[in-house]
Scaffold this motif. Structure first.
Motif, PDB file in Angstrom:
ATOM      1  N   ILE A 173       0.867  -1.193   0.000  1.00  7.98           N
ATOM      2  CA  ILE A 173       0.000   0.000   0.000  1.00  7.98           C
ATOM      3  C   ILE A 173       0.892   1.228   0.000  1.00  7.98           C
ATOM      4  CG2 ILE A 173      -1.831   1.248   1.184  1.00  7.98           C
ATOM      5  CD1 ILE A 173      -1.310  -2.291   2.239  1.00  7.98           C
ATOM      6  N   ARG A 174       0.638   2.131  -0.932  1.00  2.00           N
ATOM      7  CA  ARG A 174       1.447   3.350  -1.004  1.00  2.00           C
ATOM      8  C   ARG A 174       0.600   4.495  -1.547  1.00  2.00           C
ATOM      9  NH1 ARG A 174       3.825   4.452  -6.126  1.00  2.00           N
ATOM     10  NH2 ARG A 174       3.200   2.939  -7.729  1.00  2.00           N
ATOM     11  N   LEU A 175       1.033   5.715  -1.200  1.00  2.00           N
ATOM     12  CA  LEU A 175       0.400   6.935  -1.717  1.00  2.00           C
ATOM     13  C   LEU A 175       1.064   7.334  -3.031  1.00  2.00           C
ATOM     14  CD1 LEU A 175       0.004   9.089   1.525  1.00  2.00           C
ATOM     15  CD2 LEU A 175      -1.837   8.152   0.115  1.00  2.00           C
ATOM     16  N   ALA A 176       0.255   7.739  -4.027  1.00  2.00           N
ATOM     17  CA  ALA A 176       0.791   8.154  -5.332  1.00  2.00           C
ATOM     18  C   ALA A 176      -0.196   9.111  -5.985  1.00  2.00           C
ATOM     19  CB  ALA A 176       1.042   6.941  -6.223  1.00  2.00           C
ATOM     20  N   ASP A 177       0.264   9.774  -7.028  1.00  4.29           N
ATOM     21  CA  ASP A 177      -0.595  10.652  -7.836  1.00  4.29           C
ATOM     22  C   ASP A 177      -0.988   9.914  -9.103  1.00  4.29           C
ATOM     23  OD1 ASP A 177      -0.478  12.794  -6.083  1.00  4.29           O
ATOM     24  OD2 ASP A 177       1.392  13.529  -6.935  1.00  4.29           O
ATOM     25  N   GLY A 178      -2.275   9.731  -9.287  1.00  7.55           N
ATOM     26  CA  GLY A 178      -2.739   9.059 -10.490  1.00  7.55           C
ATOM     27  C   GLY A 178      -2.837  10.017 -11.661  1.00  7.55           C
TER      28      GLY A 178
END
Length: 545
Positions: free
Chosen positions: A283-288
């Motif tokens: 699980i990771r935070l990213a910009d789609g």
């Protein structure tokens, strides 16, 4: 005035016939100067016109709450308060695209400032208000993107668009950023944006197949469990009067879950032991991406921009030069499109229509004159009309666009009428027994009044359209200006130059006389020139039977 002109014209025509080389050289110089003036006019698809209403779509940083976006955008738009040129302004907050057919994701960080001009405000006032608001948005630190938008009349694309093609998303995004920076430096190009910009921040869950298989878990079931716990599931509906209210059950509070909360979600149990999501997934935070676009089955990104105070042709030339100087990745190709592509295709089609119109006019005249050479004399009135067209567009500050080209195609059928009337009168007089010079001067004097009348009625009839009165009149004005300019200059030049061109094709001073039969049934054997170099039977006296 008409009487004075009628007495002056024969003397001017005789002087022109006596100085044929000088007059023809002056006409050729006018045409060459007009052709040289064409690149300075500029090229557009359709004329820019004002509808008294415009808007700016504004984006602030991703993740900005709706209330904060509303306060911030309203504060920016307050610069319009008290402006007498504006009737009203409003803000619409919380949508991506604001169109019923949009496929973009909605976002709380997107807003629109809609401005309605006061009655009577002209295009200059609208442009000034738009520039004022644009300057305020450019200086604002929290605005990530803004774009001017007007009510849609034609389904045209953005004036300047650069399409980038590539299979590698990272290389495509990098190339789009490079092209956007280059286009932002092009004079007259404003509101430059790229479709390859990053979109909303998102939490990405990548399942690990090996732990799932070892624990005997199905990936689809685990994914559905995560979705239901985060997004929620409608367990039942509460009926209240004539309304049904969804009762949503979720494991995490809406809008308050953290990354750790998602990691610690329980997705299954084995022998009474809970299995957490973090043990079977990354699980990771990213910009789609804001959007995934394909053109012609190829992955693509589009960098677009609007025009302000410059014609499309000049801006497109600078964009081509800027693209030629860029070092894009080898896997990415770039192509210029948008309204510029439509403009080039439309002007090419209208140029073909112009050539076809001239050819059809020639065929009609050849059949009516029963000659292949006399129509060429009439065709020479078309370059004279082109001089007037280019001069009128230059004087009024108009660019060459599709509407003006439609007017030029119309002019090709209108401007030859005066020359047809004049040539027909000359031939009638020569068949009646007059010499060439006498027929030229006499026919010009006889046809001066009707030629001026027909030209004046056409010019005056189109004058209200050329003045551009009323809303949206800017769209129709180029057509009227083209016809008025071409016909106004072509009429006097036709009266002076076309007779000179006639003398180039007809070098005989003898009259044109129709062949006649003698009383005994044989043709008279006297012969004179037919004005085109070929002998023809002519009646030169009484022939006895």
């Amino acid at each position: 005035a008409l009487g004075a002109l009628a007495s002056l014209y024969p003397r001017a025509l005789r002087w022109s016939l006596a100085n044929r080389a000088l007059v023809l050289a002056a006409g050729a110089a006018l045409f060459a100067g007009a052709v040289a003036l064409v690149p300075t006019l500029g090229f557009d698809l359709i004329p820019a016109f004002s509808q008294g209403e415009f808007g700016f779509e504004v984006e602030v940083p991703e993740g900005t709450p709706l209330a904060a976006t509303d306060r911030y955008v309203s504060e920016l738009a307050s610069v319009l308060d008290g402006d007498p040129r504006i009737e009203s302004w409003a803000t619409l907050v919380g949508g991506k695209g604001f169109a019923l057919t949009t496929t973009g994701s909605e976002g709380e960080n997107v807003a629109r400032i809609q401005v309605r001009m006061a009655p009577g405000a002209d295009a200059a006032a609208e442009a000034a208000v738009a520039d004022r608001l644009r300057a305020r948005l450019s200086e604002a630190a929290g605005v990530t993107r803004f774009e001017l938008q007007r009510p849609t009349v034609f389904t045209f694309r953005t004036p300047i668009e650069v399409e980038l093609y590539g299979d590698d998303p990272a290389a495509l995004h990098a190339a789009a950023a490079t092209v956007r920076a280059a286009l932002a430096r092009v004079p007259g190009l404003v509101d430059v944006e790229s479709s390859a910009e990053l979109g909303n921040p998102e939490l990405q869950v990548r399942f690990l197949r090996e732990p799932l298989a070892r624990l005997g878990l199905d990936l689809a079931e685990v994914a559905a469990t995560v979705r239901n716990k985060v997004q929620g599931e409608v367990a039942t509906r509460l009926t209240e009067g004539d309304r049904e209210i969804d009762v949503v059950v979720r494991a995490l509070p809406a809008g308050e879950a953290s990354l750790a909360d998602v990691r610690d979600l329980i997705v299954a149990h084995r022998d009474g032991v809970p299995i957490y999501l973090k043990s079977v997934a990354e699980i990771r935070l990213a910009d789609g991406p804001s959007e995934i676009r394909r053109i012609g089955q190829k992955r693509a990104a589009v960098v677009s921009g609007s025009l302000a105070g410059r014609d499309m042709g000049a801006a497109a030339a600078d964009v081509r030069a800027a693209l030629a100087d860029l070092a894009l990745p080898a896997s990415v190709t770039a192509a210029l499109s948008g309204q510029e592509e439509e403009r080039a295709r439309s002007l090419a089609g209208l140029a073909f229509a112009m050539g076809l119109a001239i050819f059809l006019v020639y065929l009609v005249m050849a059949s009516q004159f029963e000659s292949f050479l006399h129509p060429f004399v009439v065709i020479f009135s078309l370059p004279l009309g082109a001089v007037g067209v280019i001069g009128a567009l230059a004087v009024t500050g108009r660019s060459l666009d599709v509407v003006a080209m439609i007017g030029a195609v119309m002019l090709a059928g209108i401007v030859v009428n005066n020359a047809i009337v004049l040539i027909d009168a000359i031939n009638q007089r020569r068949r009646a027994g007059e010499g060439r010079t006498a027929a030229l001067v006499g026919a010009g004097s006889d046809r001066l009044r009707p030629i001026l009348m027909t030209s004046a009625t056409t010019v005056l009839g189109l004058l209200p359209m050329a003045l551009g009165l009323g809303e949206g009149a800017e769209l129709r004005a180029p057509l009227a200006i083209t016809v008025i300019g071409g016909l106004s200059l072509a009429t006097p030049l036709t009266l002076l130059v076309v007779p000179l061109v006639y003398t180039l094709f007809d070098r005989s001073e003898e009259p044109l006389v129709e062949p006649v039969e003698s009383a005994g049934g044989g043709a008279a054997d006297g012969r004179v020139g037919d004005g085109l170099g070929a002998p023809a039977a002519a009646r030169i006296g009484e022939v006895a039977g």
